[in-house]
Design a protein around this motif. Structure first.
Motif, PDB file in Angstrom:
ATOM      1  N   TYR B 128      44.964  39.934  27.871  1.00  0.00           N
ATOM      2  CA  TYR B 128      44.481  38.994  28.886  1.00  0.00           C
ATOM      3  C   TYR B 128      45.106  37.619  28.661  1.00  0.00           C
ATOM      4  O   TYR B 128      45.114  37.129  27.527  1.00  0.00           O
ATOM      5  CB  TYR B 128      42.963  38.814  28.780  1.00  0.00           C
ATOM      6  CG  TYR B 128      42.149  40.050  29.082  1.00  0.00           C
ATOM      7  CD1 TYR B 128      42.112  41.123  28.192  1.00  0.00           C
ATOM      8  CD2 TYR B 128      41.393  40.145  30.250  1.00  0.00           C
ATOM      9  CE1 TYR B 128      41.361  42.259  28.461  1.00  0.00           C
ATOM     10  CE2 TYR B 128      40.627  41.275  30.527  1.00  0.00           C
ATOM     11  CZ  TYR B 128      40.622  42.331  29.637  1.00  0.00           C
ATOM     12  OH  TYR B 128      39.881  43.457  29.901  1.00  0.00           O
ATOM     13  N   VAL B 129      45.601  37.021  29.739  1.00  0.00           N
ATOM     14  CA  VAL B 129      45.975  35.611  29.687  1.00  0.00           C
ATOM     15  C   VAL B 129      44.974  34.844  30.539  1.00  0.00           C
ATOM     16  O   VAL B 129      44.897  35.066  31.757  1.00  0.00           O
ATOM     17  CB  VAL B 129      47.406  35.361  30.210  1.00  0.00           C
ATOM     18  CG1 VAL B 129      47.727  33.868  30.191  1.00  0.00           C
ATOM     19  CG2 VAL B 129      48.430  36.138  29.386  1.00  0.00           C
ATOM     20  N   LEU B 130      44.208  33.975  29.894  1.00  0.00           N
ATOM     21  CA  LEU B 130      43.260  33.111  30.615  1.00  0.00           C
ATOM     22  C   LEU B 130      43.909  31.729  30.666  1.00  0.00           C
ATOM     23  O   LEU B 130      43.668  30.869  29.817  1.00  0.00           O
ATOM     24  CB  LEU B 130      41.911  33.077  29.885  1.00  0.00           C
ATOM     25  CG  LEU B 130      40.922  34.215  30.187  1.00  0.00           C
ATOM     26  CD1 LEU B 130      41.542  35.602  30.075  1.00  0.00           C
ATOM     27  CD2 LEU B 130      39.711  34.114  29.249  1.00  0.00           C
ATOM     28  N   ASP B 131      44.744  31.549  31.675  1.00  0.00           N
ATOM     29  CA  ASP B 131      45.627  30.391  31.734  1.00  0.00           C
ATOM     30  C   ASP B 131      44.873  29.150  32.190  1.00  0.00           C
ATOM     31  O   ASP B 131      44.268  29.142  33.256  1.00  0.00           O
ATOM     32  CB  ASP B 131      46.785  30.705  32.690  1.00  0.00           C
ATOM     33  CG  ASP B 131      47.859  29.643  32.656  1.00  0.00           C
ATOM     34  OD1 ASP B 131      48.077  29.040  31.583  1.00  0.00           O
ATOM     35  OD2 ASP B 131      48.484  29.402  33.702  1.00  0.00           O
ATOM     36  N   GLU B 132      44.934  28.098  31.382  1.00  0.00           N
ATOM     37  CA  GLU B 132      44.267  26.815  31.661  1.00  0.00           C
ATOM     38  C   GLU B 132      42.747  26.973  31.683  1.00  0.00           C
ATOM     39  O   GLU B 132      42.046  26.189  32.339  1.00  0.00           O
ATOM     40  CB  GLU B 132      44.754  26.222  33.003  1.00  0.00           C
ATOM     41  CG  GLU B 132      46.266  26.147  33.154  1.00  0.00           C
ATOM     42  CD  GLU B 132      46.885  24.899  32.530  1.00  0.00           C
ATOM     43  OE1 GLU B 132      46.217  24.253  31.690  1.00  0.00           O
ATOM     44  OE2 GLU B 132      48.035  24.590  32.874  1.00  0.00           O
ATOM     45  N   PHE B 133      42.259  27.931  30.943  1.00  0.00           N
ATOM     46  CA  PHE B 133      40.816  28.206  30.948  1.00  0.00           C
ATOM     47  C   PHE B 133      40.026  27.153  30.161  1.00  0.00           C
ATOM     48  O   PHE B 133      38.802  27.081  30.270  1.00  0.00           O
ATOM     49  CB  PHE B 133      40.571  29.598  30.356  1.00  0.00           C
ATOM     50  CG  PHE B 133      39.169  30.117  30.485  1.00  0.00           C
ATOM     51  CD1 PHE B 133      38.521  30.160  31.711  1.00  0.00           C
ATOM     52  CD2 PHE B 133      38.481  30.582  29.370  1.00  0.00           C
ATOM     53  CE1 PHE B 133      37.228  30.655  31.825  1.00  0.00           C
ATOM     54  CE2 PHE B 133      37.184  31.082  29.471  1.00  0.00           C
ATOM     55  CZ  PHE B 133      36.558  31.116  30.702  1.00  0.00           C
TER      56      PHE B 133
END
Lengths: 200, 200
Positions: B128-133
């Motif tokens: 999983y990439v939780l970008d700018e989370f």
């Protein structure tokens, strides 16, 4: 991360567009993870622009970067985006007939650099990844003055990303964009070794 | 960067293999470049392993990440490697019928997180990439306790990478691998704006 505005408008006689399209020398250094990984991530953007991408891998390992290498090769051959040429020292450079030997790291590294010089002069690529190139510089296998002079005089609009720990101070000073990857915590500190899909 | 050996062998009763295959929580934070770019570079390795990759982009911009998005979609559809699902808040999440509105950032972010919870419970992805989370966490749009509890209790072997500045201290403490990207020099300091192929 907002686009933002430049904090300084330089008195260099260039238009914003001219400054914007300036070729960049980028350095990813420091003890943390992500130096090379971020460079290959940037290569995705270059590929998306349709730019020819040249990777020069200055490390001697069959296992490292295999995920990145396969991904970029699949992209390069997808019929979309730019081409991708992937050269690695560990198995002998792709243009070289001489197989790499354990004793010949210095000669191999220098041979890679000489090819990069030819490619820069010929504008073979638009985006270069010189992966782990700080080490041959640090160990004196490749002459820093030659590198700095070549990069300063490169023609056209060729972007160059150099990765690796301990980037020489003069290289950092010459670069347009420098990111220092700092290690905050790493699984190996807790006794964990690298794992597939994460480290390679 | 040599593989090296762990500096500590923990007394946790696990074998090396068990420790090696532990699911990782990874955080890329700090003011420098490369946080998201390195996460997308890691996604290339996950793809190469044949793992399903899920990207959740918590930023509101049509332009950012377009290179990475196109590259990962081409890879996901190449018939090699793993699948890629790319979800973005800015245009309304892909599973949502509701288009994103300027006023609804907080609700949009929370909706994204609720989907991630469902996907983690169902083991939909392996990476999983939780970008700018970090931003919805920082702004209180998503509850940090909920995030930490969900991540701590996630089943199976799901790796999660969270990017963004100002990662909450408790998230950093919970992570297995944390890299701080420090800004050494950026072209905008010299009056240069972002350019295509480099920033997007």
């Amino acid at each position: 991360m907002p686009q933002g505005k430049p904090t300084v408008v330089p008195d260099d006689g260039l238009t914003t567009r001219q400054r914007r399209n300036r070729p960049l020398l980028i350095v990813h250094t420091g003890p943390g993870k992500g130096k090379s990984t971020a460079a290959f991530g940037m290569a995705l953007r270059a590929w998306n622009q349709g730019w020819p991408v040249g990777v020069f891998q200055f490390v001697k390992s069959a296992r490292w970067r295999i995920g990145e290498e396969r991904a970029l090769k699949v992209l390069g051959e997808s019929g979309e985006g730019g081409s991708v040429a992937w050269h690695k020292m560990g198995e002998g450079w792709s243009w070289s007939r001489r197989p790499g030997t354990e004793e010949d790291h210095a000669a191999d590294a220098l041979e890679g650099w000489e090819q990069i010089k030819r490619d820069l002069a010929a504008e073979t690529y638009r985006f270069y990844v010189l992966d782990e190139f700080t080490y041959p510089l640090k160990w004196g296998w490749v002459d820093l003055d030659d590198v700095l002079g070549t990069l300063a005089g490169r023609p056209g609009n060729q972007h160059v990303v150099i990765t690796g720990r301990d980037a020489p101070e003069r290289l950092v000073e010459a670069a347009d964009l420098v990111t220092e990857m700092g290690k905050v915590r790493h699984p190996m500190d807790a006794g964990q070794k690298g794992q597939k899909g994460i480290e390679w």
